[in-house]
Structure formats: structure tokens, C-alpha cells
Design an enzyme around this catalytic site. Structure first.
Site, short mmCIF file in Angstrom:
data_model
loop_
_atom_site.label_atom_id
_atom_site.label_comp_id
_atom_site.label_asym_id
_atom_site.label_seq_id
_atom_site.Cartn_x
_atom_site.Cartn_y
_atom_site.Cartn_z
N CYS A 2 64.05 15.09 18.17
CA CYS A 2 63.48 13.88 18.76
C CYS A 2 63.34 14.08 20.26
CB CYS A 2 64.31 12.66 18.43
SG CYS A 2 65.82 12.49 19.38
N GLU A 105 59.00 11.43 18.06
CA GLU A 105 58.40 12.50 18.86
C GLU A 105 56.93 12.15 19.03
OE1 GLU A 105 58.67 15.56 21.19
OE2 GLU A 105 60.32 15.49 19.77
#
Length: 115
Positions: A2, A105
């Protein structure tokens, strides 16, 4: 991995959930696009007592000559956490709980924009 995360819990909710006192995180507010290097609220043990404090998101190893390395060290693989020099000592001695409601993301679209 992430690159961003969401923390939408209010500090009072975190205080109640983790049974901690609010330290310097009293000015922390819910945030929906937290990026590396930003200040985040985390539960940490300070002088043998858990409290919510503000920390800069990123890991700067004790051996680093430049603090900017912390911009890149934001994720660790569980499989190698205890082996990699960048994470080994921090994992063993400097842990904290980061209250996160989600993570994501950014991805580039075919037109070059991010979503």
C-alpha cells in the site's frame, strides 16, 4: 503493497478501543489519503504506558545517514521482516499500532490520470 491509507476513526474512538491516553495526537483528525512522510496517529508505548502520539510515516533505520530513506521504507514483507537490516531492529524493539480503516495504491489509467 500500500502506498496510501485511510484513518477515519476519531481520536476518542481510538482511545476507547485501545484503552490509551491521548498524547500529542490531540490534533490528529480523520484523513482519507495519508501518504508517506505525513504525520499519523499511532498507539505506542512511551515510558511504560501506551498512548496515542503523532509519528512521521516511514522508517528511518538507525544506520541511515539521510532521513529521506524513510520515504521509501513504508512497507515490509512479513516473510523477511526479521532478516532485513532495514526492519529487523525496529520490529524487535520499536513497534506501534497504526489505526487504519483501509489502504490503497493509486493506479494510472490509460489516459495517464491516477485513480
Amino acid at each position: 503493497m500500500c502506498g496510501r491509507f485511510v484513518s477515519k476513526a476519531k481520536k476518542e474512538e481510538i482511545e476507547k478501543e485501545f484503552k490509551v491516553k491521548i498524547g500529542d495526537a490531540s490534533r490528529a483528525a480523520p484523513h482519507y489519503n495519508i501518504a508517506p512522510t505525513q504525520m499519523i496517529a499511532a498507539v505506542a508505548e512511551i515510558e511504560n504506558e501506551r498512548e496515542i502520539s503523532l509519528f512521521k510515516w516511514g522508517l528511518v533505520p538507525h544506520w541511515a545517514k539521510d532521513e529521506s530513506i524513510g520515504n521509501k521504507l513504508i512497507n515490509a514483507r512479513a516473510e523477511t521482516l526479521t532478516e532485513k537490516p532495514s526492519f529487523r531492529e525496529a520490529f524487535a524493539r520499536r513497534r506501534c499500532i497504526i489505526p487504519a480503516s483501509g489502504f490503497f495504491e493509486w493506479q494510472k489509467t490509460s489516459k495517464g490520470a491516477k485513480q
